[in-house]
Design an enzyme around this catalytic site. Structure first.
Site, PDB file in Angstrom:
ATOM      1  CB  CYS A 113      31.951 -43.237 -19.864  1.00  0.00           C
ATOM      2  SG  CYS A 113      32.720 -41.851 -19.037  1.00  0.00           S
ATOM      3  CD  GLU A 140      26.292 -36.944 -16.847  1.00  0.00           C
ATOM      4  OE1 GLU A 140      26.808 -37.190 -17.957  1.00  0.00           O
ATOM      5  OE2 GLU A 140      25.751 -35.864 -16.581  1.00  0.00           O
TER       6      GLU A 140
HETATM    7  P1  NAD Z   1      25.863 -50.296 -14.431  1.00  0.00           P
HETATM    8  O1  NAD Z   1      24.769 -49.596 -15.166  1.00  0.00           O
HETATM    9  O2  NAD Z   1      25.892 -51.765 -14.471  1.00  0.00           O
HETATM   10  O3  NAD Z   1      25.816 -49.913 -12.877  1.00  0.00           O
HETATM   11  C1  NAD Z   1      25.929 -48.573 -12.434  1.00  0.00           C
HETATM   12  C2  NAD Z   1      25.303 -48.452 -11.060  1.00  0.00           C
HETATM   13  O4  NAD Z   1      23.901 -48.649 -11.173  1.00  0.00           O
HETATM   14  C3  NAD Z   1      25.804 -49.493 -10.064  1.00  0.00           C
HETATM   15  O5  NAD Z   1      25.944 -48.869  -8.813  1.00  0.00           O
HETATM   16  C4  NAD Z   1      24.681 -50.513 -10.048  1.00  0.00           C
HETATM   17  O6  NAD Z   1      24.594 -51.238  -8.861  1.00  0.00           O
HETATM   18  C5  NAD Z   1      23.471 -49.606 -10.214  1.00  0.00           C
HETATM   19  N1  NAD Z   1      22.267 -50.260 -10.746  1.00  0.00           N
HETATM   20  C6  NAD Z   1      22.167 -51.377 -11.506  1.00  0.00           C
HETATM   21  N2  NAD Z   1      20.871 -51.623 -11.805  1.00  0.00           N
HETATM   22  C7  NAD Z   1      20.144 -50.636 -11.224  1.00  0.00           C
HETATM   23  C8  NAD Z   1      18.756 -50.320 -11.196  1.00  0.00           C
HETATM   24  N3  NAD Z   1      17.844 -51.071 -11.815  1.00  0.00           N
HETATM   25  N4  NAD Z   1      18.359 -49.206 -10.518  1.00  0.00           N
HETATM   26  C9  NAD Z   1      19.269 -48.411  -9.910  1.00  0.00           C
HETATM   27  N5  NAD Z   1      20.602 -48.665  -9.902  1.00  0.00           N
HETATM   28  C10 NAD Z   1      21.033 -49.761 -10.559  1.00  0.00           C
HETATM   29  O7  NAD Z   1      27.212 -49.655 -14.949  1.00  0.00           O
HETATM   30  P2  NAD Z   1      28.697 -50.036 -14.510  1.00  0.00           P
HETATM   31  O8  NAD Z   1      29.079 -51.337 -15.095  1.00  0.00           O
HETATM   32  O9  NAD Z   1      28.862 -49.852 -13.055  1.00  0.00           O
HETATM   33  O10 NAD Z   1      29.527 -48.862 -15.211  1.00  0.00           O
HETATM   34  C11 NAD Z   1      29.958 -48.909 -16.530  1.00  0.00           C
HETATM   35  C12 NAD Z   1      29.053 -48.057 -17.397  1.00  0.00           C
HETATM   36  O11 NAD Z   1      29.008 -46.723 -16.891  1.00  0.00           O
HETATM   37  C13 NAD Z   1      29.555 -47.938 -18.817  1.00  0.00           C
HETATM   38  O12 NAD Z   1      28.462 -48.001 -19.704  1.00  0.00           O
HETATM   39  C14 NAD Z   1      30.174 -46.542 -18.846  1.00  0.00           C
HETATM   40  O13 NAD Z   1      30.224 -45.957 -20.132  1.00  0.00           O
HETATM   41  C15 NAD Z   1      29.265 -45.790 -17.931  1.00  0.00           C
HETATM   42  N6  NAD Z   1      29.913 -44.609 -17.371  1.00  0.00           N
HETATM   43  C16 NAD Z   1      29.484 -43.392 -17.791  1.00  0.00           C
HETATM   44  C17 NAD Z   1      30.116 -42.246 -17.325  1.00  0.00           C
HETATM   45  C18 NAD Z   1      29.667 -40.881 -17.791  1.00  0.00           C
HETATM   46  O14 NAD Z   1      30.082 -39.914 -17.179  1.00  0.00           O
HETATM   47  N7  NAD Z   1      28.862 -40.760 -18.823  1.00  0.00           N
HETATM   48  C19 NAD Z   1      31.165 -42.349 -16.413  1.00  0.00           C
HETATM   49  C20 NAD Z   1      31.569 -43.610 -15.996  1.00  0.00           C
HETATM   50  C21 NAD Z   1      30.936 -44.746 -16.482  1.00  0.00           C
END
Ligand code: NAD
Length: 499
Positions: free
Chosen positions: A274, A240
């Site tokens: 998002c 997501e």
């Molecule tokens: P992010 O991708 O930086 O981090 C998300 C999670 O992934 C965190 O827990 C982080 O520690 C982890 N992570 C980072 N690198 C990783 C890796 N290599 N392997 C596994 N896990 C890893 O995102 P964010 O800043 O926490 O959230 C914001 C983003 O999330 C925005 O792009 C937003 O649009 C999206 N989002 C999407 C939805 C949806 O339902 N589509 C909902 C909420 C947020």
């Protein structure tokens, strides 16, 4: 969007984004620690799967009651740890309760074993289908909706009979810890949800540590990394990811209603949503009126953590840099500001910014800004609005406003995205039976609803022979004429008499 994490190598110190107040200190999980947690979760998953539908439902309803009774505690924690106003946190918790209830009460109906009709060749077989839990689901969450988002995976994964290992965002660790305790309050024998703590490297260790499925919510960049990391073991993923959602406003739309939805969709949660409104395509006849109406609503909105704040600070330390880059670039390339401007962007807070006439190929229209900014461009008609909305690598959600419902619905059908609201913003999130997810760079798979339950299972097909047929087709004793007769009959059935 992976951040400079607020941590040292062994302890994660979670701090409020604006005041820096310490919210909690947590031990970072080592790689071996992640493996041990997955092993414990495997034991829990077998026990949980064996409990059966009705006991699991009772346990999940108990977890739901815990969440409901302690909701204000959670609301306060969300406000302190990631900065959103308490009332927005309340909405998030309320929605989460509805989803948990739906998942718990619908799992057996959606996933339980059922008979399916046999085929012509197999009238002697009783055919049945069941949806089996995958085992251990690794849930990796973001910080922006730190309750609603992980519960969209956790509740549905548990209801489907799996155990969960949860890696909350490093910016929402205290909230993740609270949620795990809430779920585990309903299970003294084995923890249903265990957390692993840390930044992206801990998420990566979880994704590749032997879980049976990864359900990730976060940026598209991280989603791609997880997809690649899971490829060697073919570990299935639900991703997501980000969005660049558009609102389309037709000439006959209720301007006030559209402006109200756009203002809330663009600026609430400091635009860190998002499915937040980042682009608006308004019919040229009402474009000016719409811009004025959105600006009127937005001009009094103030960010911060004080009582009157309409939305919180930027949760990530470097978020303002992205917003500044997008706004500056748009203005340098001819965009106009209808409210605010570069000066609205402070280090940790950003006041509302409305841009118009933004070039369609500029970062402000192409990349996820994730801040309280919105671009309102003018279009010839609703068809052009659809084309522009669809000209994005992302495809999460969209909204359409207009009074001519057949025309608006036709436009909605042509939108390339996973979710659409007509004459409102984001209301699909409040319908638990609707799947949630996007297309293109917005992700793979769905959470929520029946599809969201099935996402955490593997279908299993079973046939049981009820009686032997006079001629067995799967035997070396099959008569020589059987194949010809069979194909002849089926050619007649499928190809027509002349086929
Ligand atoms: P992010 O991708 O930086 O981090 C998300 C999670 O992934 C965190 O827990 C982080 O520690 C982890 N992570 C980072 N690198 C990783 C890796 N290599 N392997 C596994 N896990 C890893 O995102 P964010 O800043 O926490 O959230 C914001 C983003 O999330 C925005 O792009 C937003 O649009 C999206 N989002 C999407 C939805 C949806 O339902 N589509 C909902 C909420 C947020």
């Amino acid at each position: 969007m992976s951040p400079t994490a607020p941590q040292d190598t062994t302890w994660l110190h979670s701090r409020a984004p604006l005041s820096g107040e310490l919210v909690g200190t947590f031990p970072i999980t080592s790689e071996e620690g992640v493996s041990e947690v997955i092993d414990r979760a495997r034991l829990a998953s077998r026990w949980w799967a064996d409990l059966g539908w009705s006991t699991r439902r009772t346990r999940l309803m108990a977890a739901k009651r815990y969440l409901a009774r302690h909701a204000e505690e959670l609301v306060d924690l969300v406000h302190r740890e990631m900065g959103k106003p308490r009332d927005d946190a309340r909405l998030e918790v309320a929605l989460s309760l509805e989803h948990l209830h739906w998942a718990a009460t619908n799992a057996e109906r959606v996933l339980g074993e059922r008979r399916v009709p046999g085929g012509l060749l197999t009238i002697n077989q009783r055919a049945s289908l069941s949806y089996e839990p995958v085992g251990v689901v690794g849930v990796i969450g973001p910080w922006n909706y730190p309750v609603f988002t992980p519960i969209g995976s956790i509740a549905y994964a548990l209801a489907a009979g799996n155990a969960v290992v949860f890696k909350p965002s490093e910016f929402a660790t205290a909230i993740g810890d609270w949620l795990a305790r809430a779920f585990n309050s309903a299970s003294t024998e084995h923890p249903l949800v265990q957390i692993v703590i840390g930044a992206g490297n801990v998420g990566a260790a979880l994704a590749t540590g032997g879980v049976d499925l990864v359900s990730f919510t976060g940026s598209s960049a991280t989603g791609r990394r997880i997809l690649a990391a899971c490829a060697p073991t073919m570990t299935p993923v639900v991703l997501e990811c980000g969005g660049k959602d558009a609102v389309l406003v037709d000439a006959d739309a209720d301007i006030d209603a559209a402006a109200d939805a756009i203002a809330y969709g663009a600026f609430s949660n400091a635009g860190q949503t998002c499915v937040g409104v980042e682009r608006v395509y308004a019919h040229r006849d009402i474009h000016a009126d719409l811009v004025t109406a959105v600006a009127l609503r937005a001009q009094t909105l103030r960010p911060g953590t004080h009582g009157e704040a309409a939305y919180g600070p930027m949760t990530l330390p470097q978020a303002s840099d992205t917003i500044r880059r997008h706004v500056t670039d748009a203005i340098n390339r001819g965009a106009h500001t209808a409210l605010g401007g570069v000066a609205s962007i402070k280090e940790r807070t950003v006041e509302p910014i409305i841009l118009t006439d933004v070039p369609e190929d500029s970062p402000a229209m192409v990349e996820e800004t994730f801040g309280p900014t919105v671009a309102i461009n003018s279009v010839r008609d609703l068809d052009e609005a659809v084309d522009r909305a669809n000209a994005s690598g992302y495809g999460l959600a969209a909204s359409v406003f207009g009074r001519d419902i057949p025309r608006v619905e036709a436009a909605a059908r042509r939108l390339r995205c996973g979710m659409v609201s007509i004459n409102s913003w984001v209301m699909y999130a409040g319908v638990p039976s609707l799947p949630w997810g996007g297309v293109g760079e917005s992700g793979i798979g769905r959470i929520h609803g029946a599809d969201g339950l099935r996402a955490f299972t593997q279908p299993r097909s079973v046939v049981r022979q009820r009686f032997a047929l006079p001629v067995s087709l799967t035997s070396f004793d099959r008569p020589a004429w059987a194949g010809k007769v069979l194909l002849g009959a089926l050619r007649a059935r499928h190809g027509g008499w002349r086929g």
